[in-house]
Design a protein around this motif. Structure first.
Motif, PDB file in Angstrom:
ATOM      1  N   ASN A 211       0.778  -1.251  -0.195  1.00 26.85           N
ATOM      2  CA  ASN A 211      -0.145   0.041  -0.138  1.00 26.85           C
ATOM      3  C   ASN A 211       0.822   1.457  -0.094  1.00 26.85           C
ATOM      4  O   ASN A 211       0.399   2.260  -0.668  1.00 26.85           O
ATOM      5  CB  ASN A 211      -0.981   0.064   1.211  1.00 26.85           C
TER       6      ASN A 211
ATOM      7  N   SER B  30       0.961   4.007  -2.645  1.00 29.47           N
ATOM      8  CA  SER B  30       0.520   5.593  -2.578  1.00 29.47           C
ATOM      9  C   SER B  30       1.618   6.368  -3.128  1.00 29.47           C
ATOM     10  O   SER B  30       1.531   7.388  -3.575  1.00 29.47           O
ATOM     11  CB  SER B  30       0.550   5.579  -0.813  1.00 29.47           C
TER      12      SER B  30
ATOM     13  N   GLU C 137     -18.820   7.039  -3.185  1.00 27.88           N
ATOM     14  CA  GLU C 137     -18.626   6.558  -1.774  1.00 27.88           C
ATOM     15  C   GLU C 137     -17.593   7.181  -1.034  1.00 27.88           C
ATOM     16  O   GLU C 137     -17.583   7.409   0.050  1.00 27.88           O
ATOM     17  CB  GLU C 137     -18.201   5.046  -2.028  1.00 27.88           C
ATOM     18  N   TYR C 138     -16.431   7.507  -1.606  1.00 28.63           N
ATOM     19  CA  TYR C 138     -15.353   8.231  -1.243  1.00 28.63           C
ATOM     20  C   TYR C 138     -15.138   9.639  -2.017  1.00 28.63           C
ATOM     21  O   TYR C 138     -15.252   9.499  -3.182  1.00 28.63           O
ATOM     22  CB  TYR C 138     -14.151   7.403  -1.319  1.00 28.63           C
TER      23      TYR C 138
ATOM     24  N   GLN D 259     -11.416  12.818   0.807  1.00 28.67           N
ATOM     25  CA  GLN D 259     -10.914  11.295   1.531  1.00 28.67           C
ATOM     26  C   GLN D 259      -9.967  10.585   0.718  1.00 28.67           C
ATOM     27  O   GLN D 259      -9.183   9.782   1.084  1.00 28.67           O
ATOM     28  CB  GLN D 259     -12.422  10.643   1.363  1.00 28.67           C
TER      29      GLN D 259
ATOM     30  N   MET E   4      -6.967   9.341   2.388  1.00 26.99           N
ATOM     31  CA  MET E   4      -6.479   7.764   2.456  1.00 26.99           C
ATOM     32  C   MET E   4      -5.419   7.478   1.694  1.00 26.99           C
ATOM     33  O   MET E   4      -4.571   6.473   2.115  1.00 26.99           O
ATOM     34  CB  MET E   4      -7.746   7.118   1.739  1.00 26.99           C
TER      35      MET E   4
ATOM     36  N   LYS F  33      -4.006   3.694   2.315  1.00 26.97           N
ATOM     37  CA  LYS F  33      -5.290   2.874   2.358  1.00 26.97           C
ATOM     38  C   LYS F  33      -5.654   2.723   0.677  1.00 26.97           C
ATOM     39  O   LYS F  33      -6.856   2.845   0.357  1.00 26.97           O
ATOM     40  CB  LYS F  33      -6.306   3.588   3.139  1.00 26.97           C
TER      41      LYS F  33
ATOM     42  N   ASP G 266      -5.455  -0.146  -1.105  1.00 29.69           N
ATOM     43  CA  ASP G 266      -6.350  -1.398  -1.474  1.00 29.69           C
ATOM     44  C   ASP G 266      -7.791  -0.986  -1.205  1.00 29.69           C
ATOM     45  O   ASP G 266      -8.478  -1.394  -2.135  1.00 29.69           O
ATOM     46  CB  ASP G 266      -6.143  -2.182  -0.270  1.00 29.69           C
ATOM     47  N   VAL G 267      -8.181  -0.089  -0.508  1.00 25.77           N
ATOM     48  CA  VAL G 267      -9.625   0.083  -0.297  1.00 25.77           C
ATOM     49  C   VAL G 267     -10.101   1.029  -1.312  1.00 25.77           C
ATOM     50  O   VAL G 267     -11.259   0.912  -2.079  1.00 25.77           O
ATOM     51  CB  VAL G 267     -10.101   1.031   1.229  1.00 25.77           C
ATOM     52  N   LEU G 268      -9.333   2.246  -1.741  1.00 23.16           N
ATOM     53  CA  LEU G 268      -9.567   3.110  -3.014  1.00 23.16           C
ATOM     54  C   LEU G 268      -9.725   2.345  -4.127  1.00 23.16           C
ATOM     55  O   LEU G 268     -10.299   2.664  -5.013  1.00 23.16           O
ATOM     56  CB  LEU G 268      -8.506   4.139  -2.898  1.00 23.16           C
TER      57      LEU G 268
ATOM     58  N   LYS H  35     -10.603  -0.696  -5.019  1.00 18.74           N
ATOM     59  CA  LYS H  35     -11.806  -1.484  -5.172  1.00 18.74           C
ATOM     60  C   LYS H  35     -12.978  -0.608  -4.983  1.00 18.74           C
ATOM     61  O   LYS H  35     -14.202  -1.056  -5.445  1.00 18.74           O
ATOM     62  CB  LYS H  35     -11.745  -2.383  -3.974  1.00 18.74           C
ATOM     63  N   SER H  36     -12.942   0.927  -5.026  1.00 17.80           N
ATOM     64  CA  SER H  36     -14.221   1.364  -4.943  1.00 17.80           C
ATOM     65  C   SER H  36     -14.841   1.723  -6.155  1.00 17.80           C
ATOM     66  O   SER H  36     -13.937   2.303  -7.059  1.00 17.80           O
ATOM     67  CB  SER H  36     -13.621   2.790  -4.286  1.00 17.80           C
TER      68      SER H  36
END
Ligand code: SF4
Ligand code: SF4
Length: 129
Positions: A4, A8, A39-40, A44, A48, A53, A55-57, A59-60
């Motif tokens: 991550n 980044s 969602e983000y 954010q 993030m 973060k 890995d979260v972004l 998949k969004s």
């Protein structure tokens, strides 16, 4: 190094965005025309990425809801340019899937009468490698 963290650094390098300049004022998000659907939100994304973060972004669905309008880029008082960051993450997500979110020949099926040429150009930029 953590995956991550590497990602980044990579999206910051690719976009030219320095997330450490953000002062969390939220003006980018307040001006985003797709705020309700995402969602983000732009601030954010910045936050993030700063906190690794990715890995979260990645998949969004927010990646594909950004309109590339760059209103957030214009509005940011610190020159952070969050829209460029969203674009760099989207390109990275597409690359990692080894597949386009939308293939060029699928764009033809989605054309509607009166669709502006700019929308087609943007779709190619957003959804193809
Ligand atoms: S570029 Fe994307 S994130 Fe920025 S304001 Fe436009 S739709 Fe929102
Ligand atoms: S407008 Fe700029 S400084 Fe304010 S939250 Fe968004 S990215 Fe950060």
């Amino acid at each position: 190094m953590d995956k991550n963290k590497l990602l980044s650094e990579q999206v910051q390098r690719n976009s030219g965005v320095d997330v450490s300049k953000c002062m969390r004022c939220g003006k980018c998000t307040a001006t985003c025309p797709n705020y309700d659907l995402m969602e983000y939100h732009p601030h954010q994304f910045v936050n993030m990425v700063e906190n690794d973060k990715l890995d979260v972004l990645m998949k969004s669905s927010s990646l594909y809801l950004c309109l590339n309008c760059f209103a957030c880029v214009e509005r940011c008082p610190r020159g952070v340019e969050p829209g460029k960051l969203v674009e760099a993450i989207r390109l990275e997500a597409v690359r990692q899937k080894e597949n386009n979110h939308l293939k060029p020949d699928q764009i033809v099926e989605k054309l509607t009468e009166g669709m502006p040429q700019q929308a087609i150009t943007t779709a190619f930029r957003k959804y193809t490698k």
